[in-house]
Design a protein around this motif. Structure first.
Motif, PDB file in Angstrom:
ATOM      1  N   LYS A   1       3.223 -37.989 -55.268  1.00  0.00           N
ATOM      2  CA  LYS A   1       2.837 -39.312 -54.782  1.00  0.00           C
ATOM      3  C   LYS A   1       4.053 -40.142 -54.409  1.00  0.00           C
ATOM      4  O   LYS A   1       4.021 -40.934 -53.460  1.00  0.00           O
ATOM      5  N   ARG A   2       5.117 -39.973 -55.175  1.00  0.00           N
ATOM      6  CA  ARG A   2       6.383 -40.616 -54.850  1.00  0.00           C
ATOM      7  C   ARG A   2       7.352 -39.550 -54.376  1.00  0.00           C
ATOM      8  O   ARG A   2       7.732 -38.669 -55.151  1.00  0.00           O
ATOM      9  N   PRO A   3       7.746 -39.578 -53.116  1.00  0.00           N
ATOM     10  CA  PRO A   3       8.636 -38.540 -52.589  1.00  0.00           C
ATOM     11  C   PRO A   3       9.903 -38.389 -53.428  1.00  0.00           C
ATOM     12  O   PRO A   3      10.455 -39.364 -53.930  1.00  0.00           O
ATOM     13  N   LYS A   4      10.323 -37.131 -53.574  1.00  0.00           N
ATOM     14  CA  LYS A   4      11.524 -36.828 -54.337  1.00  0.00           C
ATOM     15  C   LYS A   4      12.791 -36.925 -53.497  1.00  0.00           C
ATOM     16  O   LYS A   4      13.901 -36.866 -54.033  1.00  0.00           O
ATOM     17  N   GLY A   5      12.630 -37.042 -52.210  1.00  0.00           N
ATOM     18  CA  GLY A   5      13.784 -37.126 -51.332  1.00  0.00           C
ATOM     19  C   GLY A   5      13.344 -37.060 -49.890  1.00  0.00           C
ATOM     20  O   GLY A   5      12.149 -36.994 -49.595  1.00  0.00           O
ATOM     21  N   ASP A   6      14.300 -37.058 -49.010  1.00  0.00           N
ATOM     22  CA  ASP A   6      14.010 -37.080 -47.582  1.00  0.00           C
ATOM     23  C   ASP A   6      14.798 -35.971 -46.909  1.00  0.00           C
ATOM     24  O   ASP A   6      16.016 -35.875 -47.052  1.00  0.00           O
ATOM     25  N   ILE A   7      14.099 -35.116 -46.213  1.00  0.00           N
ATOM     26  CA  ILE A   7      14.730 -34.041 -45.464  1.00  0.00           C
ATOM     27  C   ILE A   7      13.938 -33.874 -44.181  1.00  0.00           C
ATOM     28  O   ILE A   7      12.722 -34.085 -44.150  1.00  0.00           O
ATOM     29  N   SER A   8      14.589 -33.531 -43.133  1.00  0.00           N
ATOM     30  CA  SER A   8      13.932 -33.501 -41.822  1.00  0.00           C
ATOM     31  C   SER A   8      13.725 -32.068 -41.353  1.00  0.00           C
ATOM     32  O   SER A   8      14.153 -31.104 -41.987  1.00  0.00           O
ATOM     33  N   GLY A   9      13.047 -31.962 -40.233  1.00  0.00           N
ATOM     34  CA  GLY A   9      12.901 -30.687 -39.555  1.00  0.00           C
ATOM     35  C   GLY A   9      11.959 -29.722 -40.242  1.00  0.00           C
ATOM     36  O   GLY A   9      10.945 -30.095 -40.832  1.00  0.00           O
ATOM     37  N   LEU A  10      12.321 -28.438 -40.188  1.00  0.00           N
ATOM     38  CA  LEU A  10      11.465 -27.381 -40.688  1.00  0.00           C
ATOM     39  C   LEU A  10      11.147 -27.506 -42.175  1.00  0.00           C
ATOM     40  O   LEU A  10      10.082 -27.091 -42.629  1.00  0.00           O
TER      41      LEU A  10
END
Length: 225
Positions: free
Chosen positions: A160-169
């Protein structure tokens, strides 16, 4: 050798769903063994033997579920399952639900197979995110292979609360509490055919690199230290 399930298999599953009591089951136990449990064991054994003959995965074993529910965990449900599954996994001291497993499951509405966690631990997913952070390229190659095919799809609950941010695949993977690569079917003629064995083997061959990757997470250091 697996010869296929049958209409009697499906009839039994619906029967136990709507008559989930000892008297009905005992009256239909012979049908359960002949049309449900024994074919499930035959399917599991043939797929496992052929898979291991081809890949020799160290420590991999095959387990077939039983129809009896744990009496301590009925929670108002009847004493029997209306579905069965089998899995290929590596036994450890940890509960089976916390490890990556290949599985096949048959229930009244349909069948599914794939690879994943029933209930990955927070530590396992923390190790997974940490590895994606320090070495995104290795798993990106696997993610690309998933994107190029149309048999399996990524499933699983997000935090529910994102653990981090990563983009793309890697974005669809990064904030999962647990995940599976899953293929679902309605009840269809393939269930009644030996061709089901080849279908499952083709799928597990594709999933093997994912299994090998996930199986090594246990040896990674705890990123929370």
């Amino acid at each position: 050798m697996f010869q296929g399930f049958s209409d009697a298999t499906v009839d039994f599953m619906w029967g136990i769903r709507f008559n989930n009591e000892r008297a009905w089951f005992e009256a239909h136990k012979a049908e359960y063994l002949e049309h449900f449990y024994n074919p499930m064991k035959e399917l599991a054994r043939e797929v496992y033997d052929r898979f291991q003959a081809e890949h020799q995965v160290p420590g991999l074993c095959c387990k077939v579920s039983r129809i009896y529910r744990d009496a301590r965990r009925l929670h108002g449900r009847g004493p029997y399952k209306d579905h069965l599954w089998w899995s290929m996994e590596r036994p450890t001291d940890e509960p089976f639900s916390t490890r990556p497993v290949f599985w096949f499951e048959l229930e009244p509405e349909g069948w599914s197979y794939g690879l994943g966690y029933y209930s990955a631990t927070p530590l396992t997913m923390a190790k997974f995110r940490a590895r994606l952070d320090r070495d995104p390229g290795t798993f990106e190659a696997l993610a690309r292979s998933l994107r190029r095919q149309d048999t399996f799809r990524l499933t699983g609950e997000d935090y529910k609360r994102p653990k981090g941010d990563i983009s793309g695949l890697l974005a669809p993977w990064y904030n999962k509490r647990r995940f599976s690569l899953e293929c679902d079917h309605e009840i269809d003629p393939l269930l009644n055919s030996h061709d089901l064995v080849d279908t499952l083997l083709d799928g597990y061959r594709f999933l093997l690199p994912f299994f090998q990757y996930l199986s090594t997470l246990e040896s990674d250091p705890d990123p929370r230290d």
